[in-house]
Design a protein around this motif. Structure first.
Motif, short mmCIF file in Angstrom:
data_model
loop_
_atom_site.label_atom_id
_atom_site.label_comp_id
_atom_site.label_asym_id
_atom_site.label_seq_id
_atom_site.Cartn_x
_atom_site.Cartn_y
_atom_site.Cartn_z
N VAL A 84 5.08 19.09 -19.20
CA VAL A 84 5.49 17.83 -18.58
C VAL A 84 4.39 16.78 -18.71
O VAL A 84 4.67 15.59 -18.95
CB VAL A 84 5.88 18.05 -17.11
CG1 VAL A 84 6.05 16.72 -16.38
CG2 VAL A 84 7.17 18.87 -17.02
N SER A 139 7.84 16.21 -29.80
CA SER A 139 7.88 15.38 -28.58
C SER A 139 7.92 16.20 -27.30
O SER A 139 8.16 15.66 -26.23
CB SER A 139 9.10 14.43 -28.61
OG SER A 139 9.02 13.54 -29.69
N LEU A 140 7.67 17.50 -27.39
CA LEU A 140 7.78 18.38 -26.23
C LEU A 140 6.47 19.02 -25.81
O LEU A 140 6.26 19.30 -24.64
CB LEU A 140 8.81 19.48 -26.50
CG LEU A 140 10.25 19.02 -26.71
CD1 LEU A 140 11.13 20.21 -27.09
CD2 LEU A 140 10.79 18.33 -25.46
N TRP A 178 4.82 15.33 -22.05
CA TRP A 178 5.97 14.41 -22.13
C TRP A 178 5.59 13.02 -21.64
O TRP A 178 5.94 12.02 -22.25
CB TRP A 178 7.11 14.90 -21.24
CG TRP A 178 7.71 16.20 -21.57
CD1 TRP A 178 7.45 17.01 -22.64
CD2 TRP A 178 8.71 16.88 -20.79
NE1 TRP A 178 8.22 18.15 -22.57
CE2 TRP A 178 8.99 18.09 -21.46
CE3 TRP A 178 9.38 16.57 -19.61
CZ2 TRP A 178 9.93 19.00 -20.96
CZ3 TRP A 178 10.30 17.47 -19.12
CH2 TRP A 178 10.58 18.67 -19.79
N GLY A 237 4.72 12.32 -26.82
CA GLY A 237 5.61 12.88 -25.82
C GLY A 237 6.85 12.01 -25.66
O GLY A 237 6.76 10.78 -25.70
N TRP A 238 8.01 12.61 -25.44
CA TRP A 238 9.26 11.84 -25.48
C TRP A 238 9.31 10.76 -24.39
O TRP A 238 9.80 9.66 -24.64
CB TRP A 238 10.47 12.77 -25.39
CG TRP A 238 10.68 13.42 -24.06
CD1 TRP A 238 10.29 14.66 -23.69
CD2 TRP A 238 11.37 12.86 -22.94
NE1 TRP A 238 10.65 14.92 -22.38
CE2 TRP A 238 11.32 13.83 -21.90
CE3 TRP A 238 12.00 11.65 -22.67
CZ2 TRP A 238 11.88 13.61 -20.64
CZ3 TRP A 238 12.56 11.43 -21.42
CH2 TRP A 238 12.51 12.40 -20.42
N ASP A 273 1.07 16.12 -31.10
CA ASP A 273 2.44 16.32 -30.66
C ASP A 273 3.21 17.22 -31.61
O ASP A 273 3.04 17.18 -32.83
CB ASP A 273 3.15 14.97 -30.56
CG ASP A 273 4.61 15.11 -30.19
OD1 ASP A 273 4.89 15.52 -29.04
OD2 ASP A 273 5.47 14.85 -31.05
#
Length: 449
Positions: A155, A82-83, A158, A164-165, A79
């Motif tokens: 995505v 977090s994106l 994520w 990922g957030w 990571d």
């Protein structure tokens, strides 16, 4: 999707059973893309059949190569903020040991990689149904390349990537309600708002040319979806994968019945197209939620999604956007419904201990689901619209109006789906056959395209 975590103790060992199971699931998910091609191909007019099939099939080629080059690394690598993820050892799928295990699980990294590849393939293919009849094939191929790179891979990180957030927030998405269906549905809406409506929208009849093909495609999707959903637990040692398998069947059946009931009340008939569409709506809705709800909850999720999606498909006529094959109405609405209903029906006894409102958990999980749903929806909608706008202003997204009216199959592929003359479907081979004898009567009438 099962989280990618590393266990400090009791290090896992390679399981032949889980490895074989996941390879079978990967093959089932691969089958879904040809199934989708048939589903969409039967829903368009004769003159667009091959183009619709090809818009799904080309994803098998493009996304596979991109996934090997950098997609897997971006989606599931280490990571960054977090994106997005990245692992240089995975570029070209290099430096991965044949028996190297995916973090915390009993399957090789290669098996997890190929399973996730099949998800990446079908997601842009889902978008294509909204764009039927009017998009240049070359522009579509370039759009897929850019879209999976800029939208899908981030995505996926994520939602499923460690760090990922959305994953860290606790958003539940067992197999792709946000990353696949909301992502694709929002992208479809973004693109059609840019490229506009088909010639003759709301004026000319645009009925499905082959409902048997639609039903065949729906059946293949239903069959493949068991791999899509049950396989997303990456094994079945604790029974969660079996729960998801059962809930997949239950929700799909409930959604099909609910769609048909709504259709009968609203329009006075039970249609085969309604049965197929209702089944797909149920599959979409249970995809994020099936590991968190009970079979009774799956009935509720399926029934609610079936009615909501049946209602939503008519909105394009009210708001004047041309979602050709109801990608927005089924995948976006179904994905949103299935994801948010977790906040009400999660039992705390499946994939996690998170409980929904109806099981004493309050609205905490619901708000987490809202965060994931609307973040993915907003990002995909805007990014996809921007990509479509840039492509339209540079190479052009749409075929000329004359080609759209006469038939995109002939214009873009130099072929036709059906041989009505005996000369063969491929234009390049048609000169090899003698000219057909004149035909009199009804047989000589031109087939309605």
């Amino acid at each position: 999707m099962a989280p990618a975590i590393t266990l400090a103790a009791d290090a896992p060992t390679l399981s032949s059973a889980n490895t074989g199971f996941m390879l079978i699931c990967s093959a089932l998910v691969m089958l879904m893309t040809p199934g989708l091609a048939f589903f969409y191909g039967g829903m368009v007019r004769v003159k667009s059949t091959l183009n619709m099939l090809m818009m799904s099939f080309i994803s098998l080629g493009i996304v596979t190569v991109l996934w090997v080059l950098y997609g897997f690394s971006l989606a599931f690598g280490a990571d960054s903020g977090s994106l997005i993820g990245w692992n240089s050892d995975w570029v070209g799928l290099s430096n991965i040991g044949l028996t190297q295990l995916w973090d915390g699980y009993t399957i090789p990294v290669f098996v997890f990689c190929v399973f996730q590849l099949m998800f990446a393939i079908i997601t842009p293919a889902l978008i294509s149904g909204a764009l039927a009849d009017r998009v240049k094939f070359s522009a579509w191929a370039l759009f897929i390349t850019l879209w999976v790179t800029i939208v899908y891979f981030p995505v996926a990180h994520w939602v499923w990537g460690s760090g990922g957030w959305a994953f860290e927030l606790g958003v539940i998405d067992f197999a792709g309600g946000t990353a696949v269906h909301i992502n694709a549905g929002a992208a479809a809406l973004g693109v059609i708002l840019v490229i506009g409506r088909r010639v003759g929208f709301k004026k000319d009849p645009m009925r499905p040319h082959s409902l048997p093909l639609v039903m065949l495609g729906a059946g293949l999707l239903w069959f493949g979806w068991f791999g899509f959903n049950a396989g997303s637990w990456l094994g079945n040692d604790d029974g969660v994968g079996a729960l998801m398998f059962v809930n997949t069947q239950v929700a799909t059946a409930a959604a099909m019945l609910a769609w048909l009931a709504y259709e009968k009340i609203r329009h006075g008939a039970f249609t085969t197209l309604g049965a197929a569409s209702g089944a797909v709506a149920g599959l979409v809705a249970i995809t994020p939620s099936g590991g968190a709800v009970s079979p009774l909850g799956a009935i509720a999720v399926g029934a609610i999604a079936g009615v909501l999606c049946a209602m939503a498909v008519g909105l394009k006529y009210r708001f004047n956007y041309d979602d050709s094959l109801d990608v927005v109405g089924v995948h976006l609405v179904g994905g949103v419904a299935g994801s948010l209903l977790i906040g009400f029906f999660a039992t705390g006894k499946g994939q996690s201990d998170a409980q929904g409102l109806f099981y004493g958990g309050g609205l905490d999980q619901f708000w987490k689901q809202c965060a994931g749903v609307f973040a993915v929806l907003g990002y995909s909608l805007v990014a996809s619209a921007v990509l479509a706008f840039l492509l339209d202003r540079t190479i052009g997204m749409r075929v000329p109006e004359d080609d759209e009216v006469s038939g995109i199959d002939s214009a873009e592929h130099a072929e036709t789906a059906y041989d009505f003359s005996g000369a063969g479907g491929g234009a390049a081979r048609s000169t090899a056959a003698p000219a057909p004898a004149p035909v009199a009567g009804a047989a000589a009438k031109k087939v309605d395209a």
